[in-house]
Design a protein around this motif. Structure first.
Motif, PDB file in Angstrom:
ATOM      1  N   ILE A  61      47.877  37.081  28.755  1.00 30.67           N
ATOM      2  CA  ILE A  61      46.564  36.960  29.361  1.00 30.67           C
ATOM      3  C   ILE A  61      46.047  35.565  29.045  1.00 30.67           C
ATOM      4  CG2 ILE A  61      46.067  39.425  29.134  1.00 30.67           C
ATOM      5  CD1 ILE A  61      44.153  38.645  26.796  1.00 30.67           C
ATOM      6  N   ILE A  62      44.961  35.182  29.700  1.00 30.85           N
ATOM      7  CA  ILE A  62      44.302  33.914  29.378  1.00 30.85           C
ATOM      8  C   ILE A  62      42.927  34.213  28.798  1.00 30.85           C
ATOM      9  CG2 ILE A  62      43.268  31.809  30.325  1.00 30.85           C
ATOM     10  CD1 ILE A  62      45.489  31.734  32.402  1.00 30.85           C
ATOM     11  N   VAL A  63      42.617  33.586  27.682  1.00 33.05           N
ATOM     12  CA  VAL A  63      41.272  33.630  27.125  1.00 33.05           C
ATOM     13  C   VAL A  63      40.672  32.242  27.279  1.00 33.05           C
ATOM     14  CG1 VAL A  63      39.905  33.850  25.028  1.00 33.05           C
ATOM     15  CG2 VAL A  63      41.690  35.534  25.530  1.00 33.05           C
ATOM     16  N   PHE A  64      39.579  32.157  28.009  1.00 37.54           N
ATOM     17  CA  PHE A  64      38.885  30.880  28.191  1.00 37.54           C
ATOM     18  C   PHE A  64      37.863  30.706  27.068  1.00 37.54           C
ATOM     19  CE2 PHE A  64      40.131  31.701  32.687  1.00 37.54           C
ATOM     20  CZ  PHE A  64      40.882  30.552  32.880  1.00 37.54           C
ATOM     21  N   THR A  65      38.129  29.782  26.173  1.00 41.57           N
ATOM     22  CA  THR A  65      37.263  29.577  25.017  1.00 41.57           C
ATOM     23  C   THR A  65      36.076  28.677  25.339  1.00 41.57           C
ATOM     24  OG1 THR A  65      38.568  27.675  24.251  1.00 41.57           O
ATOM     25  CG2 THR A  65      39.227  29.847  23.449  1.00 41.57           C
ATOM     26  N   LYS A  66      35.096  28.706  24.440  1.00 40.41           N
ATOM     27  CA  LYS A  66      33.917  27.844  24.516  1.00 40.41           C
ATOM     28  C   LYS A  66      33.106  28.093  25.790  1.00 40.41           C
ATOM     29  CE  LYS A  66      36.569  24.656  21.678  1.00 40.41           C
ATOM     30  NZ  LYS A  66      37.036  23.320  21.372  1.00 40.41           N
ATOM     31  N   ALA A  67      33.072  29.371  26.195  1.00 42.82           N
ATOM     32  CA  ALA A  67      32.383  29.740  27.433  1.00 42.82           C
ATOM     33  C   ALA A  67      30.893  29.457  27.365  1.00 42.82           C
ATOM     34  CB  ALA A  67      32.622  31.217  27.747  1.00 42.82           C
ATOM     35  N   ASP A  68      30.326  29.472  26.164  1.00 42.88           N
ATOM     36  CA  ASP A  68      28.887  29.248  26.023  1.00 42.88           C
ATOM     37  C   ASP A  68      28.484  27.806  26.306  1.00 42.88           C
ATOM     38  OD1 ASP A  68      28.538  27.861  22.991  1.00 42.88           O
ATOM     39  OD2 ASP A  68      30.321  29.090  23.261  1.00 42.88           O
ATOM     40  N   LYS A  69      29.460  26.909  26.389  1.00 43.26           N
ATOM     41  CA  LYS A  69      29.162  25.498  26.634  1.00 43.26           C
ATOM     42  C   LYS A  69      28.834  25.212  28.102  1.00 43.26           C
ATOM     43  CE  LYS A  69      30.328  24.437  22.349  1.00 43.26           C
ATOM     44  NZ  LYS A  69      29.315  24.027  21.347  1.00 43.26           N
ATOM     45  N   LEU A  70      29.055  26.198  28.967  1.00 38.76           N
ATOM     46  CA  LEU A  70      28.815  25.996  30.400  1.00 38.76           C
ATOM     47  C   LEU A  70      27.656  26.859  30.877  1.00 38.76           C
ATOM     48  CD1 LEU A  70      32.485  26.102  31.777  1.00 38.76           C
ATOM     49  CD2 LEU A  70      31.150  24.097  31.127  1.00 38.76           C
ATOM     50  N   ASN A  71      26.850  26.320  31.785  1.00 38.95           N
ATOM     51  CA  ASN A  71      25.821  27.148  32.402  1.00 38.95           C
ATOM     52  C   ASN A  71      26.459  27.942  33.545  1.00 38.95           C
ATOM     53  OD1 ASN A  71      25.877  25.532  34.800  1.00 38.95           O
ATOM     54  ND2 ASN A  71      24.380  24.121  33.918  1.00 38.95           N
ATOM     55  N   LYS A  72      25.687  28.781  34.190  1.00 36.96           N
ATOM     56  CA  LYS A  72      26.232  29.683  35.207  1.00 36.96           C
ATOM     57  C   LYS A  72      26.915  28.930  36.342  1.00 36.96           C
ATOM     58  CE  LYS A  72      24.945  33.426  38.369  1.00 36.96           C
ATOM     59  NZ  LYS A  72      23.842  34.259  38.887  1.00 36.96           N
ATOM     60  N   THR A  73      26.274  27.879  36.822  1.00 42.10           N
ATOM     61  CA  THR A  73      26.856  27.111  37.931  1.00 42.10           C
ATOM     62  C   THR A  73      28.140  26.413  37.506  1.00 42.10           C
ATOM     63  OG1 THR A  73      24.664  26.726  38.902  1.00 42.10           O
ATOM     64  CG2 THR A  73      26.442  25.254  39.593  1.00 42.10           C
ATOM     65  N   GLU A  74      28.120  25.800  36.330  1.00 40.13           N
ATOM     66  CA  GLU A  74      29.312  25.121  35.829  1.00 40.13           C
ATOM     67  C   GLU A  74      30.462  26.114  35.644  1.00 40.13           C
ATOM     68  OE1 GLU A  74      27.158  21.554  33.236  1.00 40.13           O
ATOM     69  OE2 GLU A  74      27.507  23.531  32.331  1.00 40.13           O
ATOM     70  N   ARG A  75      30.131  27.300  35.159  1.00 41.35           N
ATOM     71  CA  ARG A  75      31.171  28.310  34.948  1.00 41.35           C
ATOM     72  C   ARG A  75      31.779  28.739  36.284  1.00 41.35           C
ATOM     73  NH1 ARG A  75      31.007  33.800  31.387  1.00 41.35           N
ATOM     74  NH2 ARG A  75      30.278  32.299  29.857  1.00 41.35           N
ATOM     75  N   GLU A  76      30.944  28.991  37.260  1.00 37.16           N
ATOM     76  CA  GLU A  76      31.450  29.399  38.577  1.00 37.16           C
ATOM     77  C   GLU A  76      32.342  28.317  39.177  1.00 37.16           C
ATOM     78  OE1 GLU A  76      27.910  30.274  40.737  1.00 37.16           O
ATOM     79  OE2 GLU A  76      27.689  32.299  39.901  1.00 37.16           O
TER      80      GLU A  76
END
Length: 200
Positions: free
Chosen positions: A137-152
């Motif tokens: 599987i893939i775990v994407f780390t440091k997810a909190d560093k992105l806002n909603k738009t950046e994450r999308e």
């Protein structure tokens, strides 16, 4: 699965040092400083079971941690430019040798920094796992560093950048907000309860 029942077991610097497999294993792999040790610590609820270093390329061995009835294996980080070519090659052989060894490897957790496109080394590893039919599987780390738009935006880009992305189970993770921690624990616990003669 009792994640809090965790302890360091041993470390291996060469494939020949790998012990005979005695329990199922979950392997954590990714670029240097992507957060493998941090993720392991969060999963087991410990601050420093797996050593976290601010210096990339610090882990030069495969570190085995006993977690209840399984092993978590923390593989050396790859892709650190300041590591000598000979050491990079040694680590590559160590990682590949482990993945190809006759072990009860139930799942590889491939870590990728959610903020950035996967590196060439990330893609090489993903392609190797796909080609050799290693479950991962893939775990994407440091997810909190992105806002909603950046994450999308990044998730849409990952769909184009990562081969077979639509078929890969992906979990965004944040060590700060604990996002993804329960989802990953649930998945590992489910696999750990599967009969030994079943494939993950």
């Amino acid at each position: 699965m009792r994640f809090g029942d965790a302890a360091f077991a041993f470390a291996c610097g060469t494939v020949s040092q790998l012990p005979k497999p005695e329990r199922m294993e979950f392997a954590f792999i990714g670029r240097s400083n992507v957060g493998k040790s941090t993720l392991i610590n969060k999963l087991v609820g410990r601050k420093s079971l797996a050593r976290v270093s601010a210096v990339p390329g610090k882990t030069a061995t495969i570190n085995f941690y006993r977690v209840d009835q399984v092993y978590f294996t923390d593989l050396p980080g790859y892709g650190y430019a300041k590591t000598s070519k000979s050491e990079q090659e040694r680590l590559r052989r160590l990682i590949t040798g482990y993945l190809r060894a006759d072990r009860d490897l139930r799942l590889v957790i491939q870590l990728i920094d959610m903020r950035h496109a996967p590196s060439a080394d990330d893609l090489d590893m993903i392609n190797q796992l796909i080609d050799e039919e290693v479950p991962f599987i893939i775990v994407f780390t440091k997810a909190d560093k992105l806002n909603k738009t950046e994450r999308e935006t990044r998730m849409a880009a990952f769909a184009e950048e990562i081969p077979c992305f639509s078929d890969i189970h992906a979990i965004p993770f944040s060590a700060k907000t604990f996002e993804g921690q329960d989802a990953l624990r649930d998945l590992l616990a489910e696999i750990a309860e599967e009969p030994e003669d079943e494939e993950a």
